[in-house]
Scaffold this active site. Structure first.
Site, short mmCIF file in Angstrom:
data_model
loop_
_atom_site.label_atom_id
_atom_site.label_comp_id
_atom_site.label_asym_id
_atom_site.label_seq_id
_atom_site.Cartn_x
_atom_site.Cartn_y
_atom_site.Cartn_z
N LYS A 15 19.41 85.71 15.73
CA LYS A 15 19.79 87.05 15.91
C LYS A 15 19.13 87.00 17.53
CE LYS A 15 18.48 92.52 14.62
NZ LYS A 15 18.14 93.09 13.33
N SER A 52 21.33 96.36 12.14
CA SER A 52 21.30 95.77 13.05
C SER A 52 21.44 94.18 12.98
CB SER A 52 20.18 96.33 14.00
OG SER A 52 18.52 95.21 13.51
N SER A 68 18.23 96.84 7.62
CA SER A 68 18.90 96.07 8.91
C SER A 68 19.33 94.64 8.87
CB SER A 68 18.00 96.03 10.66
OG SER A 68 18.19 97.16 11.16
#
Length: 482
Positions: A88, A163, A187
């Site tokens: 990420k 996310s 997320s």
């Protein structure tokens, strides 16, 4: 190995490691399959902020040589040696940009690796790409002015969630083998649910974070994979005490035990069931998929116990936004420099958090947390784990902002986060939670269930999740550019 290149790109990490050790497969072959797949299909998905293919190939070549040496010497190899992995974007890579989608951070470069990146490198993982997020990872859709719209490989009109949307999309599309994620309100689990992958929210502190926001007791970094075993493998590498995070705890590198026969291991396990966690408005297709899991668990010998929770979605929203108004909202305002430069969903998040913090002090927000935690502990007193849906809806629009809330169950709800059943377990953040696939909706988008454990008790969550994975039929991965 005889798989086609697309089948190879979707090979799970545990099987790949076995093939590496027997010299049936080279880490270079797997990386080339993953990279080639991304080159063919990522233009329609947009899951990466950048790729590191040249560096990754050099690492894969070194890993291949290490396996040849190990085959001669019979010496053990690092647990992730040669496995392609996408991080990420918010997980710092030393010398690489760390922007989090914010215009004010454009060009900012990290001076050190994030703790989870450090551990992945030490374990031999090959970092070949970085995945998209919404701005400051504050939405359950994944789009931003900096990186554009990330789409769900199963249905390109839908979001992969957020996310960690880029991570989920890349895994489902066969563009990486493992991925890192993070979770402050779902997320990790939201995109796992929407992409047919597996996402783990560990107990707070089990996986080290990066200060100062690592001190936020709602949040945590974690692993995503295509299987429960892969996710357990990456969790074991990431977990444990780290000097950068004084909240981190427990041993590092200890494998999470999974049963040899995951279905047989379900016999006698007491599984609590809550389809709505109180009054969350769950779509009929999601409910049907969850109840199908229940039927399969009961046939395997698990004891399914209906569990009642007194929560309301209004209560959950008030509780989490009182918390966000004390920490995350002010941090976003500080980092952005000018709130008006942020995406509309980020501005809405900050406004909601500020408004709730003005009504609720930090001490009062702790009382709200404690009330939900007490309710969950009471509900789970007589069960080993709890299961519930991951997402209440079958999809969200890929480019949606949802500034006016969302229509659910025949009623309008003020915040679109009411479309997910994940944030209560950030309030109860000492509980381990795995999202695993439960089926698919008529729109082609997968559905998922969460397996929730008692505080700090990880093994039962993985054991039950492995059983669900073995029981629920899996559809072929999205064809896309084949």
């Amino acid at each position: 190995m005889t798989e086609s290149r697309d089948e190879l790109a979707h090979l799970d990490a545990v099987s790949a490691l076995r093939a590496f050790r027997s010299l049936e497969l080279s880490p270079v072959e797997l990386l080339d399959a993953v990279v080639g797949r991304a080159e063919r299909v990522n233009s329609g998905i947009n899951a990466f902020t950048e790729t590191l293919h040249e560096e990754a190939r050099a690492e894969a070549e070194r890993a291949a040589e290490a396996y040849v040496r190990a085959a001669r010497s019979q010496e053990p190899t690092p647990p992730l040696l040669g496995i392609p992995l996408a991080t990420k974007e918010k997980h710092n890579l030393a010398g690489r940009r760390i922007e989090q989608g914010l215009a004010t951070h454009a060009g900012r470069v990290a001076d050190a690796d994030h703790p989870v990146v450090e551990r992945i490198r030490q374990a031999g993982g090959v970092i070949h790409a970085r995945t998209t997020t919404p701005e400051f990872s504050c939405a359950t859709v994944t789009h931003s002015a900096m990186w554009g719209v990330t789409r769900n490989p199963w249905n390109l009109d839908a979001t992969p969630g957020g996310s960690s949307g880029g991570a989920g999309a890349a895994l489902a599309a066969g563009m990486t083998t493992l991925a890192t994620a993070s979770d402050i309100a779902g997320s990790t689990r939201v995109p796992a649910g929407f992409t047919g992958t597996v996402g783990y929210k560990a107990p707070y502190g089990r996986i080290p974070g990066l200060p100062p926001l690592g001190g936020d007791w709602y949040r945590g970094d974690g692993p995503m994979g295509r299987t429960v075993a892969d996710t357990a493998l990456l969790a074991s590498v990431m977990s444990g005490r780290h000097p950068a995070d004084h909240t981190s705890w427990g041993p590092q590198g200890v494998p999470i035990a999974l049963p040899e026969d995951p279905v047989a291991a379900l016999r006698g396990v007491r599984v609590g069931l809550s389809v709505r966690l109180g009054d969350f408005p769950v779509d009929p297709e999601v409910e049907a998929a969850t109840l199908d899991v229940v039927v399969r668990l009961e046939k395997a010998g698990a004891v399914v116990v209906p569990v009642e929770l007194p929560w309301t979605s209004d209560q959950v929203m008030r509780t989490i936004f009182a918390h966000f108004g004390q920490i995350l909202g002010p941090a976003m305002e500080q980092e952005s420099g000018d709130v008006e430069t942020l995406a509309p969903y980020a501005q809405r998040f900050i406004a909601d958090a500020r408004r709730q913090a003005e009504r609720t002090s930090l001490v009062e927000s702790l009382a709200l947390d404690a009330a939900m935690q007490r309710d969950l502990a009471t509900a789970m007193a007589d069960v080993d784990v709890l299961i519930c849906p991951t997402n209440a809806v079958t999809a969200l629009d890929a480019d949606g902002d949802y500034l006016d809330g969302i229509d659910l169950g025949g009623h309008h709800h003020g915040h679109y986060w009411e479309a997910h059943l994940t944030s209560p377990f950030n309030v109860a953040n000492r509980c381990p939670v795995l999202s695993v696939p439960s089926g698919a909706a008529g729109n082609g988008v997968p559905t998922g269930v969460q397996v929730v454990g008692h505080p700090f008790d990880e093994e039962p969550v993985f054991r039950v999740a492995a059983g669900i994975e073995a029981l629920v039929p899996r559809a072929p991965w999205p064809a896309l550019g084949r």
